[in-house]
Design an enzyme around this catalytic site. Structure first.
Site, short mmCIF file in Angstrom:
data_model
loop_
_atom_site.label_atom_id
_atom_site.label_comp_id
_atom_site.label_asym_id
_atom_site.label_seq_id
_atom_site.Cartn_x
_atom_site.Cartn_y
_atom_site.Cartn_z
N TYR A 141 41.88 14.08 123.24
CA TYR A 141 42.64 13.40 122.20
C TYR A 141 43.85 14.21 121.75
O TYR A 141 44.82 13.66 121.25
CB TYR A 141 41.75 13.13 120.98
CG TYR A 141 40.99 11.83 121.03
CD1 TYR A 141 40.13 11.56 122.08
CD2 TYR A 141 41.12 10.89 120.02
CE1 TYR A 141 39.42 10.38 122.12
CE2 TYR A 141 40.41 9.70 120.05
CZ TYR A 141 39.56 9.45 121.11
OH TYR A 141 38.86 8.28 121.14
N LYS A 191 29.96 16.97 131.13
CA LYS A 191 30.15 16.56 132.54
C LYS A 191 30.37 17.84 133.34
O LYS A 191 31.41 18.03 133.99
CB LYS A 191 31.33 15.58 132.62
CG LYS A 191 31.51 14.90 133.95
CD LYS A 191 30.40 13.91 134.29
CE LYS A 191 30.55 13.41 135.72
NZ LYS A 191 29.42 12.55 136.14
N ASP A 223 27.04 10.60 132.00
CA ASP A 223 26.67 9.31 132.61
C ASP A 223 25.17 9.05 132.43
O ASP A 223 24.75 7.94 132.09
CB ASP A 223 27.11 9.23 134.08
CG ASP A 223 26.83 10.49 134.88
OD1 ASP A 223 26.33 11.48 134.30
OD2 ASP A 223 27.10 10.49 136.09
N ASP A 247 33.22 9.30 121.42
CA ASP A 247 33.84 8.03 121.05
C ASP A 247 33.12 6.89 121.78
O ASP A 247 32.74 5.89 121.19
CB ASP A 247 35.32 8.05 121.42
CG ASP A 247 36.02 6.74 121.06
OD1 ASP A 247 35.77 6.23 119.96
OD2 ASP A 247 36.79 6.23 121.91
N ASP A 251 29.98 3.99 120.27
CA ASP A 251 30.08 2.52 120.31
C ASP A 251 28.87 1.95 121.03
O ASP A 251 28.29 0.95 120.61
CB ASP A 251 31.36 2.07 121.04
CG ASP A 251 32.53 1.85 120.08
OD1 ASP A 251 32.57 2.54 119.04
OD2 ASP A 251 33.39 1.00 120.37
C1 IPM Z 1 36.84 5.85 116.33
C2 IPM Z 1 38.02 5.03 116.77
C3 IPM Z 1 39.23 5.96 116.83
C4 IPM Z 1 38.96 7.02 117.87
C5 IPM Z 1 40.57 5.24 117.11
C6 IPM Z 1 40.87 4.19 116.07
C7 IPM Z 1 41.71 6.20 117.23
O1 IPM Z 1 37.76 4.42 117.98
O2 IPM Z 1 36.87 6.42 115.23
O3 IPM Z 1 35.86 5.90 117.07
O4 IPM Z 1 39.11 6.79 119.07
O5 IPM Z 1 38.58 8.11 117.48
MG MG Z 2 35.77 4.67 118.70
#
Ligand code: IPM
Ligand code: MG
Length: 371
Positions: A141, A191, A223, A247, A251
């Site tokens: 990032y 990884k 993975d 990240d 999710d």
């Molecule tokens: C998160 C989001 C952010 C990230 C975006 C909005 C930049 O996806 O907080 O997980 O990738 O960190």
């Molecule tokens: Mg995110």
């Protein structure tokens, strides 16, 4: 006690859910005799519209003067042009960096009454209780170079995944400290079969484990970790990993909890030792739901405020060191759910659904009614 809280609603549903967080905080203040003073700031698309930048200069300074930051969400189709040099997301990335919020805690729990809210089998997710700690101020990032250019071979782009030993050490320590307060198991995800940065990560983590002999450490490739999160999620306690892996995995993990709308997060800076430990001091933190700005339902009173309200609970725990209060908020959420209150994202067919404000009201009532 008195606390100064920065409020950064941002865009989309961010503004709606943050109001519910504040409502809950007000009730905490009333019940437990604390005084929360709020300081509002503009970030994201809202700040681009008003000031031409997504993170106005005064915002990090405002946050630094406060005990903690509540953050809504940033982004939306209006500012989504990939060619734009000013983007809403720069606000959250810039804040993480400016406040050195290197450890992002994302707890995943399955509430018994929401076992049917996902399309995974209830028996596969029953009893899941894990925390993913995502490194938040390094890795791909932020690594330089990060750029696009055009050469004789056409358009090219580069991003850089860089970690220093110090950056790895502080976030992995946070993982060990948290594991120590829980089931004493730490999974480090990398990884290392491909990436040098991961081999350094693994080495530093293994060295650190000598200081935490009471914590079981395992290394898992990213993975495999992605697969195990769905196949055997109960096998995790605390997971620690680099920025982008975290990240993606968080999710994925949010599906276990019923909905992204349920997921809270704490982004912490400061000393690794101060982790909601009764004897220790407070820790600077930014607290946000992980769901994002959800432009498709923005302004419709539909968003689930629970991710934000549970973020408030994390704030009480880690930045205010108010553990009883944090537990009371969690209990109020569970009690509203136990009464059958649902927003649309966690309702199963036939269940009556509440709006954002009504769900917030229900949690405030549960908090007020609790013994
Ligand atoms: C998160 C989001 C952010 C990230 C975006 C909005 C930049 O996806 O907080 O997980 O990738 O960190
Ligand atoms: Mg995110």
């Amino acid at each position: 006690m008195k606390f100064d809280i920065a409020l950064l609603p941002g865009d989309g549903v961010g503004a709606e859910v943050i109001e519910e967080g504040v409502k809950v905080l007000q009730e905490v203040g009333r019940r437990f005799r604390h005084d929360f003073e709020y300081h509002r700031g503009l970030v994201g698309g809202a700040a681009i519209d008003a000031k031409g930048v997504s993170l106005p200069e005064d915002v990090p300074a405002l946050c630094k003067r406060c005990d903690a930051v509540l953050f809504g969400a940033v982004g939306g189709p209006k500012w989504d042009n990939p060619g734009a040099s000013v983007r809403p997301e720069q606000a959250i990335l810039g804040l993480r960096k400016a406040l050195t919020l290197y450890a992002n805690l994302r707890p995943v729990q399955v509430y018994p009454m929401l076992e049917n809210a996902t399309n995974l089998k209830p028996e596969a997710i029953r009893g899941v209780d894990l925390v993913i700690i995502r490194e938040l101020t390094g890795g791909i990032y932020f690594g330089q170079p990060q750029k696009r250019w055009t050469s004789a071979r056409g358009r090219q782009a580069v991003d850089t995944l860089r970690y220093s030993e110090k950056e790895i050490d502080r976030v992995v320590r946070t993982g060990f400290e948290l594991a120590r307060q829980r089931r004493k198991q730490l999974t480090s995800v990398d990884k290392a079969n491909v990436l040098d940065s991961s081999r350094l990560w693994r080495q530093v983590t293994t060295e650190l484990s000598a200081e935490y002999p009471d914590v079981r450490l395992e290394h898992v490739l990213v993975d495999t970790a992605a697969m195990r999160l769905i196949r055997d999620p109960r096998s995790f306690d605390v997971v620690v990993t680099e920025n982008m892996f975290g990240d993606i995995l968080t999710d994925e993990a949010s599906v276990l909890g019923g909905s992204m709308g349920m997921m809270a997060s704490a982004s912490l800076g400061g000393a690794t030792s101060a982790l909601g430990n009764r004897r220790r001091s407070r820790r600077m933190g930014l607290y946000e739901p992980i769901h994002g700005s959800a432009p498709d339902i923005a302004g419709q009173n539909k968003a689930n405020p629970i991710g934000m309200i549970r973020s408030v609970s994390l704030m009480l725990r880690y930045s205010c060191n108010l553990l009883k209060e944090a537990d009371a908020v969690e209990a109020a959420v569970a009690s509203a759910l136990a009464c059958g209150d649902r927003t649309a994202d966690i309702a199963v067919k036939g269940e009556r659904t509440l709006g954002t404000r009504e769900m917030g009201d229900s949690i405030v009532r549960a908090l007020a009614a609790a013994k």
